[in-house]
Design an enzyme around this catalytic site. Structure first.
Site, short mmCIF file in Angstrom:
data_model
loop_
_atom_site.label_atom_id
_atom_site.label_comp_id
_atom_site.label_asym_id
_atom_site.label_seq_id
_atom_site.Cartn_x
_atom_site.Cartn_y
_atom_site.Cartn_z
N CYS A 9 0.80 -1.23 0.00
CA CYS A 9 0.00 0.00 0.00
C CYS A 9 0.83 1.27 0.00
O CYS A 9 0.28 2.37 -0.15
CB CYS A 9 -0.91 0.02 1.22
SG CYS A 9 0.08 -0.01 2.72
N CYS B 287 -0.95 -5.34 6.99
CA CYS B 287 -0.63 -4.13 7.76
C CYS B 287 0.13 -4.47 9.03
O CYS B 287 0.88 -3.65 9.55
CB CYS B 287 -1.90 -3.38 8.13
SG CYS B 287 -3.03 -3.13 6.76
FE1 FES Z 1 -1.19 0.24 4.37
FE2 FES Z 1 -2.57 -0.96 6.15
S1 FES Z 1 -3.25 -0.37 4.19
S2 FES Z 1 -0.47 -0.54 6.23
#
Ligand code: FES
Length: 131
Positions: free
Chosen positions: A37, A106
């Site tokens: 992400c 995450c």
């Molecule tokens: Fe990036 Fe959770 S979506 S660390």
């Protein structure tokens, strides 16, 4: 957030994160990015008698990443460096009573940033060689 399956503990740490901030002249510093992400986490540690005497984090990321950062700093505080090094990604997710499957990545940031900070310290004191 609760609707998509966050535990109460995740919500609580997200809304009231512990150990937020930076430490000036830290003994160890770790920074990791999440390739999935693009989020970022930094961990700063102060070491005393081979224990994590103080720990702070700064995270640019989602709610789970913030909850994970808060939890991993709480888990590592006052532990010996060896004990803190053995905290795994799964331990952090378990302590938060789990993360939704799509958010498990995450939890990687927390343990990885902690381990990076400890390794940074170990490199500084000559215990290990830089990677
Ligand atoms: Fe990036 Fe959770 S979506 S660390």
């Amino acid at each position: 957030m609760a609707q998509i399956g966050y535990s109460k503990k995740v919500m609580e740490h997200f809304l009231n994160p512990r150990n937020v901030g930076v430490i000036d002249n830290p003994d160890g510093y770790g920074k990791v990015g999440n390739p999935v992400c693009g989020d970022l986490m930094e961990i700063f540690i102060k070491v005393k008698d081979d224990r994590i005497d103080d720990i702070k984090f700064r995270t640019y990321g989602c709610g789970s990443a913030i909850a994970v950062s808060s939890m991993v700093t709480e888990m590592a505080k006052k532990k010996t460096l060896e004990e803190a090094m053995s905290i795994t990604r799964e331990n952090v997710a378990d302590e938060l009573d789990g993360l939704p499957p799509q958010k498990m990545h995450c939890s990687n940031l927390g343990a990885d940033a902690l381990h990076a900070a400890i390794k940074d310290y170990w490199v500084k004191v000559g215990k290990i060689k830089p990677e």
